[in-house]
Scaffold this active site. Structure first.
Site, mmCIF file in Angstrom:
data_model
loop_
_atom_site.group_PDB
_atom_site.id
_atom_site.type_symbol
_atom_site.label_atom_id
_atom_site.label_comp_id
_atom_site.label_asym_id
_atom_site.label_seq_id
_atom_site.Cartn_x
_atom_site.Cartn_y
_atom_site.Cartn_z
ATOM 1 N N ASP A 110 0.949 4.113 -2.981
ATOM 2 C CA ASP A 110 0.480 5.466 -2.674
ATOM 3 C C ASP A 110 1.578 6.504 -2.923
ATOM 4 O OD1 ASP A 110 -1.648 3.954 -1.830
ATOM 5 O OD2 ASP A 110 -1.782 4.827 0.160
ATOM 6 N N ASP A 146 -23.814 7.360 -9.833
ATOM 7 C CA ASP A 146 -24.201 5.969 -9.608
ATOM 8 C C ASP A 146 -23.316 5.385 -8.523
ATOM 9 O OD1 ASP A 146 -21.801 4.632 -10.897
ATOM 10 O OD2 ASP A 146 -22.543 5.798 -12.600
ATOM 11 N N SER A 203 -7.365 1.570 -4.064
ATOM 12 C CA SER A 203 -6.172 2.157 -3.444
ATOM 13 C C SER A 203 -5.402 3.012 -4.433
ATOM 14 C CB SER A 203 -5.193 1.055 -3.036
ATOM 15 O OG SER A 203 -5.710 0.267 -2.042
ATOM 16 N N ASP A 210 -18.731 11.519 -16.936
ATOM 17 C CA ASP A 210 -19.686 10.530 -16.439
ATOM 18 C C ASP A 210 -19.326 9.144 -16.983
ATOM 19 O OD1 ASP A 210 -21.882 9.436 -15.243
ATOM 20 O OD2 ASP A 210 -23.362 10.343 -16.603
ATOM 21 N N ILE A 211 -19.280 8.167 -16.095
ATOM 22 C CA ILE A 211 -19.019 6.777 -16.512
ATOM 23 C C ILE A 211 -20.368 6.069 -16.486
ATOM 24 C CG2 ILE A 211 -17.701 4.665 -16.041
ATOM 25 C CD1 ILE A 211 -15.995 7.222 -16.643
ATOM 26 N N GLU A 265 0.806 -1.209 0.000
ATOM 27 C CA GLU A 265 0.000 0.000 0.000
ATOM 28 C C GLU A 265 0.851 1.276 0.000
ATOM 29 O OE1 GLU A 265 -3.576 -0.457 -0.047
ATOM 30 O OE2 GLU A 265 -2.995 1.434 -0.935
ATOM 31 N N GLY A 297 -25.313 10.060 -14.934
ATOM 32 C CA GLY A 297 -25.363 10.793 -13.675
ATOM 33 C C GLY A 297 -24.675 10.000 -12.573
#
Ligand SMILES: *[C@@H]1O[C@H](CO)[C@@H](O)[C@H](O)[C@H]1NC(C)=O
Ligand SMILES: *[C@@H]1O[C@H](CO)[C@@H](O)[C@H](O)[C@H]1NC(C)=O
Ligand SMILES: *[C@@H]1O[C@H](CO)[C@@H](O)[C@H](O)[C@H]1NC(C)=O
Ligand SMILES: *[C@@H]1O[C@H](CO)[C@@H](O)[C@H](O)[C@H]1NC(C)=O
Ligand SMILES: *[C@@H]1O[C@H](CO)[C@@H](O)[C@H](O)[C@H]1NC(C)=O
Ligand SMILES: *[C@@H]1O[C@H](CO)[C@@H](O)[C@H](O)[C@H]1NC(C)=O
Ligand SMILES: *[C@@H]1O[C@H](CO)[C@@H](O)[C@H](O)[C@H]1NC(C)=O
Ligand SMILES: *[C@@H]1O[C@H](CO)[C@@H](O)[C@H](O)[C@H]1NC(C)=O
Ligand SMILES: *[C@@H]1O[C@H](CO)[C@@H](O)[C@H](O)[C@H]1NC(C)=O
Length: 567
Positions: free
Chosen positions: A283, A546, A479, A521-522, A279, A544
Site C-alpha cells: 500500500d 459488471d 489490495s 469499460d472492461i 499489505e 457497461g
C-alpha cells in the site's frame, strides 16, 4: 431503506417493559469456529453498545445531496460537529439507556467522538441474564486465543429502538481476513524494463507502467493539505528502508528519502522486526510511488479483532478536525460473518466519513465470487456466492482487479457480486439492472438480485513489484488497485484544492454519472477465483457495469476534467 429495516421493524412492535426481544441470532457459528463449552460465569466481558443515532436518515439524504453532481451544494462537506448532530443519539435514547444501565449497576463510558458508542464491563453471568444470551468459548485453528461469543442476543424491551449493536456477541469474523488479500512470489532477478511490456500479458506492474497505463502524471501535487490514510491491521508494518529501495528502483526522479508517517491506536506495537504482513509494504510503496508529494499516513491498529479494528479506525477519523481526504483499505471478510447489525453500523460510519469529505476505498476481495480467501476449503461446485464486507457497503468505493494490457481483462481472483445486507443504492440501480438483464435465466449461481452490486471500478491487480525486507517480489490481489486509485484521487484533490474547490469526498454518485466517461469499460474476463477452474460458475465482465470490474478502469486526465466540473 434497507439500512433501517431492523430498527424500523422492531420499533413498531408494542412492548412491555422488562421482556426480552431477540435482537440477532445465528443457527451455528461460521465454518472454522469450534464450540468449547460455556464461558465461565465470572469471566469479564467488555461490551460495546451502539446507541441509535438520532437522524441517520437525515445524514443519508444530506450525503446524497452533497455528493450528486449538479446539486447546488455539491461537495460542501460537513464539519465534525455537523456530522455529530446527525450521528449522536437523541436525548430520549440516551435517557432510556442511562436509566437501564444504572438500574443494572453498569458503569458505562462513551467511547466514540459522535457519542454513538458506549462501553461497559460485566461478568458473563450478568450478560447472559440481561441479554438472554448463552456466552460460550469458541476456538479457531487460525487463532492463538479463544473468543467468547453467543449464538443469540436479545434486548430488554425498554432498549429496543435505542440500541443498534451489541459487540462482541453474535459476530464471528474469520481471523484470516486480517491477512489482507495478497500473496507474493519472489522475483529472482529484477526485470530490466521499467515501463509496461505490453507484449507480455503477465508482465510486471510498477509505478512507471501504471503512469503509462492510466495516464497518471509523474509530479502533480503542490499542496500538502490533503493526505492518504492507510490502515494496517494484525501487525502489518512497512520498513522505511524498503520504501527507499523501491523508490530508487522505480522512481529515480523522486527523492528516495521520501517517507510516510505512522500513527498508532489500540496499543499497536507493530514494528520492523515484528513485520508479519505485506499489505502495508504494498500500500505505502504504491501511494508514495505514484503520489510522492502527498503525505501518506500509516495507521497501525493494534488488536486481533477485525470488526473492532474497523470500528476503531472510523472513530479515530471521526475525532480528527481535518480528516484524510482518502482512506484506502485492503482488508475484508465474508459479509455474513459480521452479522447485519454490525455491518450496517460500520457502513453507516463510512457514510459519515463520506459526509466529512473522505473518499473511502476498499479492495473487492481476492476469492472471486466465492469469498475472500479461496483456499483448499473452497467447494468449486457450490454456486452460492459469498459477498465480502466492507466492500459491499454502498458508502465505500469498491475496487476490483484487472490484468493485461490492450485491452485489460477482469482478473480471475477479483471479488465481485451482490450484497445480502445492503440494497442496491439509487446511484447504481440503472447500471446494475442493465447487467442483470445480461445474466441468462438458467444461470446456476445463487446471489441476491436486489443487493448492492460491487465492485464500482477496477484497476490492475496482478504482478505488482514490491520491495520487501530488502528484496524485490511480486504480489497480486485487489489490495494493489486501491492504493493506486488512492494516489490518483489525491493528485486530483491537489488540483481541486489549488483551484479553490472542495475535495472529492464520497465518490460513487459522481463515478456512476458525470464521472463514468472517465473509465475504460472492461468487457471480458470471469471471476471464478484462483483455486477453482476457469470453467466454474462466476460472473462475466460485460459492456457497461459488471460484477467483476464495475464501470471499468480510470483514465487520469478524463477523471480530472470530470472532477473539476464546468469552469
Ligand atoms: C466508572 O467508570 C469511570 C471511568 O472508567 C471510573 O473513573 C469510575 O471509577 C467508575 N465508577 C465505578 C463506581 O466503578
Ligand atoms: C516483453 O515480454 C515478452 C514476452 O514475455 C518477452 O519476450 C520480452 O523479452 C519482454 N521485453 C522486455 C523488454 O522485457
Ligand atoms: C515535474 O517534473 C519535471 C521533469 O519531469 C520538472 O521539470 C518539473 O519541474 C517538475 N515539477 C514539479 C512541480 O516538481
Ligand atoms: C532528503 O534528502 C535531501 C537531500 O538529498 C535533504 O535535503 C532532505 O532534508 C531529506 N529529507 C528528509 C526527510 O530526510
Ligand atoms: C490447506 O492446505 C494446507 C497445505 O496443504 C494445510 O496446511 C492446511 O491445513 C489446509 N487448510 C484447511 C483448512 O484444510
Ligand atoms: C454452499 O455455500 C453456502 C455459502 O457459504 C453455504 O451456506 C452452503 O451450506 C454451502 N452448500 C453446501 C452444499 O456445502
Ligand atoms: C437480499 O438483499 C436484500 C437487500 O437488498 C435483503 O433485504 C434480503 O434479506 C436479501 N436476501 C437474502 C436471502 O439474503
Ligand atoms: C529479513 O532479511 C534478513 C536478512 O537480510 C533475515 O535475516 C530476516 O529473517 C528477514 N526477515 C523476514 C521477516 O523475512
Ligand atoms: C488467474 O489469472 C492469472 C493471471 O492472468 C493466471 O496466471 C492464472 O493462471 C489464473 N488462475 C486460474 C486458476 O485461472
Amino acid at each position: 431503506m434497507a439500512f433501517f429495516k431492523l430498527l424500523t421493524f422492531l420499533s413498531i412492535i408494542v412492548l412491555s417493559a422488562g421482556r426480552l426481544v431477540v435482537h440477532e441470532s445465528r443457527a451455528f457459528a461460521p465454518h472454522g469456529f469450534v464450540r468449547g463449552g460455556a464461558a465461565p460465569a465470572g469471566h469479564m466481558l467488555t461490551l460495546r453498545v451502539a446507541l441509535a443515532s438520532n437522524n441517520f436518515a437525515g445524514l443519508q439524504d444530506r450525503l446524497m445531496t452533497l455528493s450528486t453532481p449538479g446539486s447546488s451544494e455539491f461537495r460542501r462537506w460537513l464539519s465534525m460537529d455537523e456530522v455529530k448532530s446527525f450521528v449522536q443519539p437523541s436525548p430520549e435514547t440516551l435517557a432510556a439507556f442511562t436509566t437501564w444501565a444504572s438500574a443494572n449497576g453498569l458503569n458505562h463510558t462513551i467511547v466514540s467522538p459522535n457519542s454513538d458508542w458506549v462501553s461497559f464491563t460485566l461478568p458473563v453471568s450478568q450478560a447472559n441474564q440481561l441479554f438472554g444470551a448463552n456466552f460460550e468459548v469458541f476456538t479457531h485453528l487460525a487463532m492463538t486465543t479463544s473468543i467468547v461469543r453467543t449464538l443469540s442476543v436479545s434486548l430488554p424491551s425498554e432498549l429496543v429502538g435505542h440500541v443498534e449493536v451489541l459487540y462482541p456477541t453474535t459476530q464471528f469474523v474469520d481471523p484470516n481476513s486480517l491477512l489482507g488479500h495478497s500473496t507474493s512470489v519472489s522475483l529472482e532477478q529484477r526485470l530490466p524494463t521499467a515501463s509496461c511490456n505490453t507484449s507480455d500479458p503477465n508482465g510486471v506492474m510498477n509505478p512507471i507502467c501504471l503512469q503509462e497505463l492510466y495516464g497518471v502524471p509523474a509530479n502533480e501535487t503542490t499542496k500538502n493539505t490533503n493526505t492518504i490514510l492507510i490502515p494496517g491491521y494484525a501487525g502489518a508494518f512497512a520498513q522505511p528502508s524498503d520504501l527507499e529501495l523501491f523508490l530508487q528502483l522505480n522512481r529515480p526522479d523522486v527523492p528516495s528519502n521520501t517517507t510516510f508517517t505512522v500513527t498508532r491506536i489500540d496499543g499497536s506495537s507493530a514494528s520492523d522486526p515484528d513485520f508479519v504482513g505485506l499489505e502495508a509494504v504494498l500500500d505505502l510503496q504504491y501511494t508514495i510511488g505514484l503520489a510522492p508529494k502527498v503525505p501518506s499516513v500509516f495507521l497501525s491498529v493494534g488488536g486481533t479483532d477485525f470488526p473492532q479494528a474497523l470500528l476503531d479506525t472510523t472513530t479515530f477519523i471521526d475525532g480528527l478536525e481535518s480528516p484524510p481526504s482518502v482512506l484506502s483499505t485492503s482488508y475484508g471478510a465474508a459479509e455474513s460473518t459480521f452479522g447485519d447489525s454490525m455491518a450496517i453500523k460500520l457502513c453507516n460510519a463510512y457514510m459519515a466519513l463520506g459526509a466529512r469529505g473522505v473518499s473511502v476505498l476498499f479492495g473487492s476481495g481476492d476469492g472471486g465470487v466465492r469469498g475472500l480467501h479461496d483456499d483448499n476449503t473452497t467447494d468449486c461446485s457450490n454456486n452460492t456466492f459469498i459477498p465480502i464486507f466492507p466492500t459491499s457497503c454502498p458508502y465505500v468505493t469498491s475496487i476490483g482487479g484487472t490484468a493485461g494490457f490492450g485491452p485489460e481483462v477482469a482478473l480471475n481472483l477479483t471479488g465481485g457480486g451482490f450484497s445480502n445486507i445492503f440494497a442496491a443504492p439509487s446511484y447504481q440501480t440503472a447500471a446494475v439492472a442493465s447487467y442483470l438483464d445480461t445474466i441468462p435465466a438458467e444461470f446456476p449461481g445463487t446471489f441476491n438480485r436486489t443487493g448492492r452490486g460491487f465492485p464500482d471500478i477496477a484497476l490492475q491487480a496482478w504482478n505488482f513489484e514490491i520491495v520487501n525486507n530488502g528484496t524485490t517480489s511480486l504480489i497480486f490481489g485487489t489490495s494493489a488497485g486501491s492504493p493506486v486509485f488512492a494516489a490518483m484521487l489525491a493528485m486530483i484533490n491537489d488540483r481541486l484544492v489549488a483551484a479553490g474547490k472542495p475535495t472529492l469526498g464520497f465518490l460513487n454518485p459522481f463515478i456512476y454519472s458525470t464521472g463514468s466517461a472517465a473509465f475504460t469499460d472492461i468487457t471480458s474476463g470471469h471471476n471464478s477465483g484462483l483455486v477453482c477452474p476457469a470453467s466454474s460458475v462466476a460472473f462475466d465482465a460485460a459492456v457497461g457495469w459488471d460484477a467483476t470490474t464495475g464501470i471499468g478502469t480510470p483514465r487520469f486526465a478524463d477523471l480530472l476534467t470530470a472532477a473539476m466540473g464546468p469552469a
